[in-house]
Design an enzyme around this catalytic site. Structure first.
Site, PDB file in Angstrom:
ATOM      1  N   ASP A   1      -1.774  -2.733  -3.843  1.00  0.00           N
ATOM      2  CA  ASP A   1      -3.175  -2.911  -3.434  1.00  0.00           C
ATOM      3  C   ASP A   1      -3.879  -1.549  -3.428  1.00  0.00           C
ATOM      4  O   ASP A   1      -4.272  -1.041  -2.395  1.00  0.00           O
ATOM      5  CB  ASP A   1      -3.144  -3.542  -2.029  1.00  0.00           C
ATOM      6  CG  ASP A   1      -4.513  -3.904  -1.500  1.00  0.00           C
ATOM      7  OD1 ASP A   1      -5.499  -3.726  -2.232  1.00  0.00           O
ATOM      8  OD2 ASP A   1      -4.572  -4.359  -0.344  1.00  0.00           O
ATOM      9  N   ARG A   2      -4.032  -0.979  -4.627  1.00  0.00           N
ATOM     10  CA  ARG A   2      -4.523   0.400  -4.732  1.00  0.00           C
ATOM     11  C   ARG A   2      -6.058   0.471  -4.734  1.00  0.00           C
ATOM     12  O   ARG A   2      -6.638   1.522  -4.535  1.00  0.00           O
ATOM     13  CB  ARG A   2      -3.933   1.026  -6.009  1.00  0.00           C
ATOM     14  CG  ARG A   2      -4.406   2.395  -6.389  1.00  0.00           C
ATOM     15  CD  ARG A   2      -4.076   3.439  -5.355  1.00  0.00           C
ATOM     16  NE  ARG A   2      -4.544   4.749  -5.786  1.00  0.00           N
ATOM     17  CZ  ARG A   2      -5.817   5.126  -5.818  1.00  0.00           C
ATOM     18  NH1 ARG A   2      -6.768   4.283  -5.438  1.00  0.00           N
ATOM     19  NH2 ARG A   2      -6.147   6.340  -6.242  1.00  0.00           N
ATOM     20  N   LYS A   3      -6.700  -0.636  -5.012  1.00  0.00           N
ATOM     21  CA  LYS A   3      -8.181  -0.705  -5.067  1.00  0.00           C
ATOM     22  C   LYS A   3      -8.757   0.484  -5.835  1.00  0.00           C
ATOM     23  O   LYS A   3      -9.533   1.273  -5.314  1.00  0.00           O
ATOM     24  CB  LYS A   3      -8.788  -0.768  -3.659  1.00  0.00           C
ATOM     25  CG  LYS A   3      -8.398  -2.018  -2.878  1.00  0.00           C
ATOM     26  CD  LYS A   3      -9.148  -2.120  -1.555  1.00  0.00           C
ATOM     27  CE  LYS A   3      -8.794  -3.355  -0.767  1.00  0.00           C
ATOM     28  NZ  LYS A   3      -7.444  -3.379  -0.200  1.00  0.00           N
ATOM     29  N   PHE A   4      -8.372   0.561  -7.091  1.00  0.00           N
ATOM     30  CA  PHE A   4      -8.875   1.658  -7.932  1.00  0.00           C
ATOM     31  C   PHE A   4     -10.395   1.602  -8.021  1.00  0.00           C
ATOM     32  O   PHE A   4     -10.964   0.531  -8.202  1.00  0.00           O
ATOM     33  CB  PHE A   4      -8.308   1.528  -9.350  1.00  0.00           C
ATOM     34  CG  PHE A   4      -6.849   1.868  -9.457  1.00  0.00           C
ATOM     35  CD1 PHE A   4      -6.430   3.186  -9.548  1.00  0.00           C
ATOM     36  CD2 PHE A   4      -5.893   0.862  -9.468  1.00  0.00           C
ATOM     37  CE1 PHE A   4      -5.080   3.499  -9.657  1.00  0.00           C
ATOM     38  CE2 PHE A   4      -4.542   1.170  -9.587  1.00  0.00           C
ATOM     39  CZ  PHE A   4      -4.142   2.488  -9.680  1.00  0.00           C
ATOM     40  N   VAL A   5     -11.022   2.745  -7.913  1.00  0.00           N
ATOM     41  CA  VAL A   5     -12.458   2.838  -8.211  1.00  0.00           C
ATOM     42  C   VAL A   5     -12.767   4.289  -8.560  1.00  0.00           C
ATOM     43  O   VAL A   5     -12.642   5.174  -7.723  1.00  0.00           O
ATOM     44  CB  VAL A   5     -13.355   2.316  -7.057  1.00  0.00           C
ATOM     45  CG1 VAL A   5     -13.071   2.969  -5.738  1.00  0.00           C
ATOM     46  CG2 VAL A   5     -14.843   2.447  -7.413  1.00  0.00           C
ATOM     47  N   ASP A   6     -13.125   4.523  -9.828  1.00  0.00           N
ATOM     48  CA  ASP A   6     -13.485   5.882 -10.267  1.00  0.00           C
ATOM     49  C   ASP A   6     -13.908   5.793 -11.722  1.00  0.00           C
ATOM     50  O   ASP A   6     -13.969   4.695 -12.288  1.00  0.00           O
ATOM     51  CB  ASP A   6     -12.286   6.840 -10.094  1.00  0.00           C
ATOM     52  CG  ASP A   6     -12.755   8.261  -9.762  1.00  0.00           C
ATOM     53  OD1 ASP A   6     -13.667   8.746 -10.446  1.00  0.00           O
ATOM     54  OD2 ASP A   6     -12.224   8.856  -8.814  1.00  0.00           O
ATOM     55  N   ILE A   7     -14.147   6.933 -12.333  1.00  0.00           N
ATOM     56  CA  ILE A   7     -14.455   6.899 -13.762  1.00  0.00           C
ATOM     57  C   ILE A   7     -13.186   6.497 -14.524  1.00  0.00           C
ATOM     58  O   ILE A   7     -12.067   6.662 -14.014  1.00  0.00           O
ATOM     59  CB  ILE A   7     -14.977   8.263 -14.277  1.00  0.00           C
ATOM     60  CG1 ILE A   7     -13.948   9.364 -14.018  1.00  0.00           C
ATOM     61  CG2 ILE A   7     -16.330   8.591 -13.675  1.00  0.00           C
ATOM     62  CD1 ILE A   7     -14.213  10.625 -14.810  1.00  0.00           C
TER      63      ILE A   7
ATOM     64  N   THR B   1      18.616  24.715 -30.457  1.00  0.00           N
ATOM     65  CA  THR B   1      17.331  25.117 -29.893  1.00  0.00           C
ATOM     66  C   THR B   1      16.407  23.921 -29.810  1.00  0.00           C
ATOM     67  O   THR B   1      16.192  23.242 -30.803  1.00  0.00           O
ATOM     68  CB  THR B   1      16.678  26.200 -30.771  1.00  0.00           C
ATOM     69  OG1 THR B   1      17.640  27.226 -30.945  1.00  0.00           O
ATOM     70  CG2 THR B   1      15.425  26.755 -30.127  1.00  0.00           C
TER      71      THR B   1
ATOM     72  N   HIS C   1       0.922  -1.142   0.000  1.00  0.00           N
ATOM     73  CA  HIS C   1       0.000   0.000   0.000  1.00  0.00           C
ATOM     74  C   HIS C   1       0.953   1.180   0.000  1.00  0.00           C
ATOM     75  O   HIS C   1       1.346   1.657   1.063  1.00  0.00           O
ATOM     76  CB  HIS C   1      -0.830   0.053   1.292  1.00  0.00           C
ATOM     77  CG  HIS C   1      -2.006  -0.866   1.326  1.00  0.00           C
ATOM     78  ND1 HIS C   1      -3.106  -0.712   0.510  1.00  0.00           N
ATOM     79  CD2 HIS C   1      -2.296  -1.924   2.120  1.00  0.00           C
ATOM     80  CE1 HIS C   1      -4.014  -1.646   0.790  1.00  0.00           C
ATOM     81  NE2 HIS C   1      -3.539  -2.402   1.757  1.00  0.00           N
TER      82      HIS C   1
HETATM   83  O1  6AU Z   1      -3.285  -9.846   7.170  1.00  0.00           O
HETATM   84  P1  6AU Z   1      -3.713  -8.455   7.537  1.00  0.00           P
HETATM   85  O2  6AU Z   1      -5.083  -8.405   8.139  1.00  0.00           O
HETATM   86  O3  6AU Z   1      -2.704  -7.743   8.394  1.00  0.00           O
HETATM   87  O4  6AU Z   1      -3.715  -7.596   6.190  1.00  0.00           O
HETATM   88  C1  6AU Z   1      -4.561  -7.891   5.133  1.00  0.00           C
HETATM   89  C2  6AU Z   1      -4.220  -7.046   3.920  1.00  0.00           C
HETATM   90  C3  6AU Z   1      -4.415  -5.550   4.096  1.00  0.00           C
HETATM   91  C4  6AU Z   1      -5.754  -5.266   3.468  1.00  0.00           C
HETATM   92  O5  6AU Z   1      -5.804  -3.956   2.896  1.00  0.00           O
HETATM   93  C5  6AU Z   1      -5.854  -6.324   2.384  1.00  0.00           C
HETATM   94  O6  6AU Z   1      -5.056  -7.430   2.843  1.00  0.00           O
HETATM   95  N1  6AU Z   1      -7.219  -6.830   2.127  1.00  0.00           N
HETATM   96  C6  6AU Z   1      -7.735  -6.874   0.809  1.00  0.00           C
HETATM   97  C7  6AU Z   1      -6.959  -6.697  -0.397  1.00  0.00           C
HETATM   98  C8  6AU Z   1      -5.723  -7.386  -0.562  1.00  0.00           C
HETATM   99  O7  6AU Z   1      -7.391  -6.136  -1.351  1.00  0.00           O
HETATM  100  C9  6AU Z   1      -9.054  -7.239   0.584  1.00  0.00           C
HETATM  101  C10 6AU Z   1      -9.837  -7.717   1.643  1.00  0.00           C
HETATM  102  O8  6AU Z   1     -10.956  -8.156   1.460  1.00  0.00           O
HETATM  103  N2  6AU Z   1      -9.273  -7.755   2.891  1.00  0.00           N
HETATM  104  C11 6AU Z   1      -7.999  -7.335   3.148  1.00  0.00           C
HETATM  105  O9  6AU Z   1      -7.567  -7.429   4.299  1.00  0.00           O
HETATM  106  O10 6AU Z   1      -3.387  -4.884   3.385  1.00  0.00           O
END
Ligand code: 6AU
EC number: 4.1.1.23
Length: 400
Positions: free
Chosen positions: A100-106, A165, A67
């Site tokens: 793990d950027r979890k993009f969500v937008d237009i 130039t 992240h």
């Molecule tokens: O093992 P943890 O609980 O310390 O960390 C879990 C990692 C975290 C969350 O942002 C991510 O997994 N995560 C995600 C992802 C990977 O997208 C989805 C989800 O449903 N649950 C979750 O914990 O970095």
């Protein structure tokens, strides 16, 4: 879980031959080679901790999940920064980087967030993920951005400096940022050389360094212009860039010792980029419905060349030709001394945990994502090994 899909009984080495995405095929081979189906979620506080952890735990994992926005001191330099250093560690230890950027937008916004901005995620992360609440077009937008990026980086940028130039509008607008940086670097190098020569000749004449002349003032103005990305360029330095086919998939080089190390037994990862769709979450009270999960499966089938698979809590392959990979967070082992496959308590903030055996052998996931189970241990490398062994054992049990 879907009825027993063929992929649940296939060894990873077999799936490496049939998966539709090149990066998924590579990942399955890596899993087979390292006997690992473990992803480390490296949720630490600083860039130094992140790089140290990646280097120490690298041998046990096949994916390192970041992240980037929770890391303080993240260095954004595309050539020498944190992303480039992680990429060097990924080559050395044989793992893929998953932001793990979890993009969500237009669509347009995610394209820009993915390829540009401060972090330029696409440059260093093989894999990223998206929540498709915004609709399936967002996946198409990301796929298009990735294809365009790949087309561009398949050609190495050759840079040369001449005097004259500059014609700045020769450059494609999408390359403006990278070129501004390259130009800034080159201008500064050539300026340093000029200054050294100038100071040397001034020293030679009068025995001591002199104040810089009007030319240097002009260079200082150039710097401001480049920083602002726009403005009239009147420098005497011209940057010429040509694109030539790249022979290696390597994108960045940190110039540090050991940077060239490559994990033995497999070639470097392909330049392809891949997306995981966030189809189900591990958190309590998650609002993702069955319809949403099904929409993820459909979006994945429509973009097989870009979508590698899912972040989900169970296997989602159901059509005969589905070859997606599944990665599952919310994974922890019970404390040592307790029943190995017994229940594991949540974190009190909504996170729920299952053991590797339950997630892989019963729910059918392929890779378990473990964060605090490893990062919070006294000795993360040996704890990662413990998770690797358990997760691999669960995979072998599933095949049996
Ligand atoms: O093992 P943890 O609980 O310390 O960390 C879990 C990692 C975290 C969350 O942002 C991510 O997994 N995560 C995600 C992802 C990977 O997208 C989805 C989800 O449903 N649950 C979750 O914990 O970095």
């Amino acid at each position: 879980m879907a009825d027993r899909h063929i992929t649940l009984s296939q060894p990873f080495a077999e799936r490496a031959k049939t998966a539709s995405h090149p990066l998924t095929r590579y990942l399955f081979r890596l899993m087979d080679l390292k006997a690992s189906n473990l992803c480390l979620s490296a949720d630490v506080n600083t860039a130094r901790e992140l790089l140290t952890l990646a280097d120490r735990v690298g041998p046990s994992i096949v994916v390192l999940k970041t992240h980037y926005d929770l890391i303080s001191g993240w260095d954004y330099n595309p050539q020498t920064g944190t992303g480039a250093k992680l990429a060097a560690l990924a080559r050395k230890h044989g793992f893929l980087i998953f932001e793990d950027r979890k993009f969500v937008d237009i669509g347009k916004t995610v394209q820009m967030q993915y390829t540009a901005g401060t972090a330029r995620i696409i440059e260093w992360a093989h894999i990223t993920n998206a929540n498709i609440d915004a609709g399936k077009d967002m996946v198409r937008a990301m796929a298009e951005a990735a294809a365009k990026w790949k087309e561009r980086i398949n050609y190495e940028v050759r840079t040369s400096v001449t005097v004259g130039t500059p014609v700045s509008d020769q450059f494609d607008e999408s390359e403006e940022q990278a070129q501004a940086q390259a130009q800034q670097q080159l201008q500064s190098q050539s300026r340093q050389q000029q200054q050294q020569q100038q100071q040397q000749s001034q020293r030679d004449d009068k025995g001591e360094p002199q104040r810089l002349d009007a030319q240097e003032e002009q260079h200082q103005k150039d710097d401001q212009d480049v920083d602002g990305r726009k403005g009239s360029i009147v420098s005497v330095t011209t940057v010429t860039q040509s694109f030539e086919p790249a022979h290696s998939p390597r994108l960045s080089k940190t110039n540090e010792e050991g940077d060239d190390a490559v994990f033995p037994g497999i070639e470097e990862a392909p330049v392809d980029r891949g997306l995981l769709l966030l189809a189900q979450m591990s958190s309590k009270g998650c609002l993702m419905t069955k319809n949403y999960t099904q929409a993820c499966v459909e979006a994945a089938r429509e973009h097989k060349d870009f979508v590698m698979g899912f972040v989900s809590q169970e296997a989602l392959n159901s059509a005969p030709d589905d070859t997606f990979i599944h990665m599952t967070p919310g994974c922890k082992l019970p404390p040592p001394g307790e029943e190995e496959n017994g229940p594991v308590e949540g974190d009190g903030l909504g996170q729920q945990y299952n053991t590797p055996d339950k997630l892989i052998n019963v729910c059918g996931t392929d890779i378990v994502i473990v964060g605090r189970g490893i990062t919070g241990a006294g000795d993360p490398p040996s704890e990662a090994e413990r998770y690797r062994r358990k997760a691999w054992k669960a995979y072998l049990a599933r095949l049996a």
